[in-house]
Scaffold this motif. Structure first.
Motif, PDB file in Angstrom:
ATOM      1  N   ILE A 822       0.839  -1.208   0.000  1.00  0.00           N
ATOM      2  CA  ILE A 822       0.000   0.000   0.000  1.00  0.00           C
ATOM      3  C   ILE A 822       0.870   1.254   0.000  1.00  0.00           C
ATOM      4  O   ILE A 822       0.586   2.234  -0.698  1.00  0.00           O
ATOM      5  N   ILE A 823       1.948   1.225   0.764  1.00  0.00           N
ATOM      6  CA  ILE A 823       2.862   2.380   0.816  1.00  0.00           C
ATOM      7  C   ILE A 823       3.439   2.660  -0.569  1.00  0.00           C
ATOM      8  O   ILE A 823       3.502   3.812  -1.014  1.00  0.00           O
ATOM      9  N   GLN A 824       3.865   1.604  -1.271  1.00  0.00           N
ATOM     10  CA  GLN A 824       4.462   1.802  -2.592  1.00  0.00           C
ATOM     11  C   GLN A 824       3.420   2.238  -3.628  1.00  0.00           C
ATOM     12  O   GLN A 824       3.718   3.025  -4.524  1.00  0.00           O
ATOM     13  N   ILE A 825       2.195   1.734  -3.497  1.00  0.00           N
ATOM     14  CA  ILE A 825       1.161   2.074  -4.480  1.00  0.00           C
ATOM     15  C   ILE A 825       0.684   3.510  -4.284  1.00  0.00           C
ATOM     16  O   ILE A 825       0.541   4.271  -5.246  1.00  0.00           O
ATOM     17  N   HIS A 826       0.438   3.894  -3.042  1.00  0.00           N
ATOM     18  CA  HIS A 826      -0.191   5.204  -2.773  1.00  0.00           C
ATOM     19  C   HIS A 826       0.792   6.251  -2.273  1.00  0.00           C
ATOM     20  O   HIS A 826       0.390   7.398  -2.021  1.00  0.00           O
ATOM     21  N   LYS A 827       2.048   5.876  -2.123  1.00  0.00           N
ATOM     22  CA  LYS A 827       3.097   6.815  -1.701  1.00  0.00           C
ATOM     23  C   LYS A 827       2.700   7.563  -0.418  1.00  0.00           C
ATOM     24  O   LYS A 827       2.802   8.798  -0.323  1.00  0.00           O
ATOM     25  N   ASN A 828       2.242   6.800   0.576  1.00  0.00           N
ATOM     26  CA  ASN A 828       1.789   7.386   1.847  1.00  0.00           C
ATOM     27  C   ASN A 828       2.635   6.898   3.024  1.00  0.00           C
ATOM     28  O   ASN A 828       2.116   6.519   4.066  1.00  0.00           O
ATOM     29  N   LEU A 829       3.944   6.888   2.819  1.00  0.00           N
ATOM     30  CA  LEU A 829       4.866   6.429   3.868  1.00  0.00           C
ATOM     31  C   LEU A 829       4.759   7.293   5.121  1.00  0.00           C
ATOM     32  O   LEU A 829       4.748   6.776   6.247  1.00  0.00           O
ATOM     33  N   ASP A 830       4.658   8.604   4.956  1.00  0.00           N
ATOM     34  CA  ASP A 830       4.579   9.489   6.131  1.00  0.00           C
ATOM     35  C   ASP A 830       3.346   9.179   6.965  1.00  0.00           C
ATOM     36  O   ASP A 830       3.405   9.189   8.202  1.00  0.00           O
ATOM     37  N   SER A 831       2.230   8.901   6.305  1.00  0.00           N
ATOM     38  CA  SER A 831       0.997   8.559   7.033  1.00  0.00           C
ATOM     39  C   SER A 831       1.206   7.288   7.843  1.00  0.00           C
ATOM     40  O   SER A 831       0.747   7.183   8.987  1.00  0.00           O
ATOM     41  N   TYR A 832       1.880   6.330   7.253  1.00  0.00           N
ATOM     42  CA  TYR A 832       2.109   5.065   7.965  1.00  0.00           C
ATOM     43  C   TYR A 832       3.002   5.287   9.183  1.00  0.00           C
ATOM     44  O   TYR A 832       2.716   4.784  10.280  1.00  0.00           O
ATOM     45  N   LEU A 833       4.055   6.073   9.018  1.00  0.00           N
ATOM     46  CA  LEU A 833       4.984   6.293  10.137  1.00  0.00           C
ATOM     47  C   LEU A 833       4.327   7.085  11.256  1.00  0.00           C
ATOM     48  O   LEU A 833       4.656   6.904  12.436  1.00  0.00           O
ATOM     49  N   ASN A 834       3.382   7.951  10.923  1.00  0.00           N
ATOM     50  CA  ASN A 834       2.708   8.746  11.945  1.00  0.00           C
ATOM     51  C   ASN A 834       1.778   7.915  12.815  1.00  0.00           C
ATOM     52  O   ASN A 834       1.525   8.253  13.965  1.00  0.00           O
ATOM     53  N   ILE A 835       1.225   6.815  12.271  1.00  0.00           N
ATOM     54  CA  ILE A 835       0.299   5.994  13.063  1.00  0.00           C
ATOM     55  C   ILE A 835       0.981   4.768  13.642  1.00  0.00           C
ATOM     56  O   ILE A 835       0.381   4.008  14.387  1.00  0.00           O
ATOM     57  N   ASP A 836       2.247   4.555  13.294  1.00  0.00           N
ATOM     58  CA  ASP A 836       2.958   3.352  13.742  1.00  0.00           C
ATOM     59  C   ASP A 836       3.885   3.686  14.883  1.00  0.00           C
ATOM     60  O   ASP A 836       4.254   4.841  15.103  1.00  0.00           O
ATOM     61  N   ASN A 837       4.311   2.664  15.608  1.00  0.00           N
ATOM     62  CA  ASN A 837       5.192   2.853  16.763  1.00  0.00           C
ATOM     63  C   ASN A 837       6.657   2.752  16.398  1.00  0.00           C
ATOM     64  O   ASN A 837       7.518   2.790  17.267  1.00  0.00           O
ATOM     65  N   ASN A 838       6.975   2.543  15.079  1.00  0.00           N
ATOM     66  CA  ASN A 838       8.378   2.359  14.681  1.00  0.00           C
ATOM     67  C   ASN A 838       9.154   3.644  14.918  1.00  0.00           C
ATOM     68  O   ASN A 838       8.764   4.699  14.507  1.00  0.00           O
TER      69      ASN A 838
END
Length: 838
Positions: A822-838
């Motif tokens: 999903i990150i590669q398809i929609h280029k939403n890496l920042d959104s993922y990092l903001n909701i994740d604990n990594n």
């Protein structure tokens, strides 16, 4: 009462049960069997385009469950046979004393055979051979057993047993005919045609049935034709014709037609054959077979180069509403081929469409016709665009006076047509009113004698006259409308070119009664905007260019290709089309042997475009191979390798350059698709969706355009959601560890990956690998693959030794494979990092 006993072997007991079985159960059983066979014969449709089977019997592929039957008559016959066995069998000391029991088992086997339950039928026939070896029906049982074996594809066994039967027994009459006929079928199944002909000759002479004799003779003729012995075939067909009314008329008519197919066009008497065909056509008794007769007349005319008359008879054959779908398919295919040979491709395509509707889906003939039809898809598409846009541009170029004259003529024709339709509708209305007033000689509004309304007169659809009137009223109000959703809307978008409204019936459908007969209404629909006219002109020019290439490359119709390209050259085409247009004209002139025109065109290209690839090819043909490094194919292959290496920016840039350079050539849609894929990989879903949509619209009739349409329909909806999935430690799934690098750190990536690969090899219990994935123009990701648990992925550094931790100091984050996609398809890496604990 004493005679009813089935346990005493006495004269009165035996004869009582024999007579009762014969004239009660067996009599009714054979009547039911005959009724079932008659219904089979009536429903069976012989395919006279192939060698007929010996026995008229349709084999169904449907699976029948136990207790079910394909024909109730055969079920009844079987029940009667079983009843005769159960109630009238006299078994004393292990021997059957009722002489009718062998007949009962024979009936049982025949009923099962015709009901297509061949294994139970075989059991019944074998029981006769086992239990009644002295029966007078023993030879019939053997013959029917081998018929069943042939239905079970045991051809070799059946042939062996029948040959032994004919050798051991002195068969005669119908038994001999049945045995040799079924033996012939066995030989046909095993492709031993000459022996099958011999056996059919014996069967035809021995049989007592003229129906069978006509069929056997006709099959003989077909087999002689198959072997190429036309004279022998004609002799046998003459024997069929001599039977005349003693055999079904279809055999006689087919024999005549087969003889005509064998006609020698070099030495034969054409006048005599023409008179014979005319006689067959005019004979009233032959009306049920006019479809075949008309078709054969058409064939005869076509082989005599009388194409126009042949077309008339093929169409006559189609208008008979024949039930022979193969015949209809052949008529349509021949008409399609005739139009194809005349280069009338659009009409040919329509005939091929009709051909396919009469063929079995995905059969070999269907696939052959579909391939022909698919080859015409592009030419039909572009011819339609060219025709529509030419008509629009012709109207644009007319003066006001000429436009007025044109549309006044059109309106005169419309008024005449409207008047004819009005008169027709009024006549039908009068007829309909008469039909409503009296139905079955009763007044429609009256009640019957019991006071109840006459339902036959009241219900609309019971009266064909009122139905016809209603249909005509619908057409009068709405026009001819296809069966589809929103059928009332006349302004739905149409495919096949822009601005098709002037030549489309929708203009008439949308016009009011006053506007329909007003010339200014139509004149107002003519485009006047320069930009719109320019767009129509460009679309027309591109269609002409594509047609020129299609006629040249696909159909080798160099004359047609030259006409299209020369017309385009006179129509002030865009600059991008002129060079490839002239080069293709040069090649066509060479192919047509017009060397002076070819030389002039060659010099023009070299003089006007000295730096072009075409000029280089013309000046140095000996140095240029079909696949030189500057050919479109070589450039595409090199660009595809760059795409595989994730050089997406370069791929997009070069694709745009090549699309412009090779505009109009077949390779362009491939560059468009490669560019769309690269855009999606680099910029994400929205960019990919837009590029695919453009490709699907602009190149709709190419393989790549169809692939883009399929992507729009099937793939894009599946990847449209940008919502992340839940990552649960209890769920075993693939996870990744991702290291993020910016474009300023690009020089460090290869060194980091090499170090990472060395470290991954030292980690025990896991088979881990790495890859470098481009995320966007400014970000590259180094990814570790092979982790099966979210917690292990998040604590990846704990898998490393102290020494390895010193080597891998870059920050990382963990992600499931699904979310990484999903990150590669929609280029939403920042959104993922903001909701994740990594």
């Amino acid at each position: 009462m004493v005679s009813c006993s089935r346990k005493k072997d006495k004269f009165i007991n035996r004869n009582f049960h024999a007579v009762t079985a014969e004239f009660n159960a067996l009599y009714n059983g054979y009547n039911a069997l005959q009724q079932g066979r008659n219904s089979l014969n009536e429903s069976y449709f012989d395919n006279y385009w192939d060698v007929l089977p010996i026995e008229r019997m349709q084999i169904f592929e449907d699976i029948v469950l136990p207790g079910q039957s394909k024909n109730d008559n055969f079920t009844r016959a079987e029940e009667k046979a079983i009843k005769a066995i159960q109630k009238h069998s006299i078994t004393v000391e292990g021997k059957e004393k009722n002489p009718q029991m062998d007949e009962a088992y024979l009936l049982l086997g025949k009923a099962r055979y015709f009901d297509q339950r061949f294994i139970p039928a075989l059991e019944a026939f074998n029981y006769i051979l086992y239990k009644y070896p002295a029966s007078d029906k023993i030879n019939q049982a053997k013959i029917w057993r081998e018929k069943t074996n042939i239905r079970l594809d045991n051809d070799d066994l059946a042939i062996k047993n029948l040959k032994r039967l004919l050798r051991q027994e002195d068969l005669e009459g119908q038994d001999l005919a049945d045995a040799t006929a079924i033996l012939a079928q066995g030989y046909l199944n095993t492709k031993i045609v000459d022996t099958a002909i011999t056996q059919l000759e014996i069967a035809a002479q021995a049989t007592k049935s003229s129906d069978e004799r006509g069929r056997y003779r006709f099959i003989q003729g077909q087999l002689y034709n198959q072997l190429g012995y036309k004279d022998s075939a004609n002799i046998v067909f003459d024997k069929v014709i001599e039977l005349n009314r003693k055999t079904p008329r279809i055999y006689m008519i087919s024999a005549y037609l087969e003889k005509i197919k064998n006609f020698d066009f070099e030495n034969g008497n054409k006048l005599e054959t023409t008179e014979l065909l005319t006689e067959l056509e005019e004979n009233r008794e032959n009306r049920p077979f006019l479809d075949k007769i008309y078709h054969q007349i058409g064939e005869f005319k076509r082989k005599n180069q009388l194409d126009s008359m042949a077309v008339v008879y093929y169409n006559k054959s189609l208008r008979t509403n024949s039930q022979d779908r193969i015949l209809k398919a052949r008529n349509y295919e021949i008409l399609g081929d005739m139009n194809f040979d005349k280069s009338i491709y659009r009409t040919a395509g329509e005939y091929y469409d009709s051909t396919m509707t009469n063929l079995v889906l995905n059969s070999k003939p269907y696939r052959v016709i579909k391939r022909k039809r698919d080859n015409l898809e592009d030419v039909i598409y572009y011819e339609a665009i060219a025709q529509v846009n030419d008509s629009i541009l012709n109207l644009v170029n007319l003066t006001e006076t000429e436009r007025l004259t044109y549309f006044e003529t059109l309106i005169t024709k419309l008024k005449e047509k409207a008047e004819q339709e009005k008169e027709k509708a009024e006549a039908e209305a009068r007829s309909a009113n008469n039909g409503l007033a009296t139905v079955n000689n009763k007044i429609g509004s009256q009640a019957n004698r019991n006071g109840a309304p006459n339902q036959a007169a009241v219900f609309y659809f019971y009266n064909p006259t009122t139905v016809a009137y209603g249909k005509n009223e619908f057409v009068k109000i709405w026009g001819s409308r296809p069966l589809e959703d929103n059928w009332r809307w006349s302004n739905k978008a149409k495919t096949g070119g822009a601005n098709t409204t002037i030549t489309n019936n929708d203009v008439l459908a949308s016009a009011t009664e006053d506007e329909k007969f007003d010339p200014q209404f139509y004149i107002s629909k003519i485009p006047s905007n320069e930009k719109e006219i320019d767009s129509i002109s460009k679309e027309r020019n591109y269609a002409y260019y594509q047609l020129g290439l299609i006629y040249k490359e696909k159909f080798k119709e160099y004359g047609l290709a030259k006409d299209k390209l020369q017309s385009l050259l006179k129509s002030n085409p865009e600059e991008r089309l002129i060079l490839p247009l002239k080069y293709n004209l040069y090649k066509i002139y060479e192919l047509l042997g017009e060397n002076d025109e070819a030389l002039i065109t060659k010099n023009e290209i070299i003089k006007s475009y000295p730096e072009s690839r075409y000029a280089n090819i013309l000046e140095h043909p000996e140095l240029v191979s079909d696949r030189d490094e500057n050919s479109p194919e070589s450039l595409y292959e090199a660009l595809y390798i760059q795409h595989e290496n994730q050089e997406y920016l370069d791929v997009i840039s070069k694709s745009e350059d090549y699309i412009s350079r090779f505009d109009g050539e077949p390779i362009v849609p491939k560059f468009e698709l490669l560019k769309a894929t690269a855009s999606g990989r680099l910029y994400g879903y929205e960019a990919y969706k837009e590029a695919i949509s453009t490709l699907a619209i602009n190149y709709a009739n190419t393989d790549e355009g169809k692939q883009a349409q399929n992507i729009q329909k099937s793939l894009l909806p599946k990847i449209a959601s940008s919502k992340f999935t839940e990552e649960n430690d209890s769920i075993v799934s693939n996870h990744k560890v991702v290291f993020k690098f910016t474009d300023q750190e690009s020089e460090q990536i290869l060194g980091f990956q090499s170090t990472l690969d060395t470290v991954l090899k030292s980690i025990k219990y896991y088979d881990l690998k790495s890859s470098v994935d481009v995320y966007n123009p400014n970000t590259t990701l180094v990814v570790v693959h092979g982790l099966k648990n979210a917690q292990v992925a998040k604590t990846f550094d704990q898998l490393l030794t102290k020494e390895n931790k010193k080597k891998i100091k870059a920050p990382y984050f963990a992600v499931s494979s699904a979310n990484y996609q999903i990150i590669q398809i929609h280029k939403n890496l920042d959104s993922y990092l903001n909701i994740d604990n990594n």
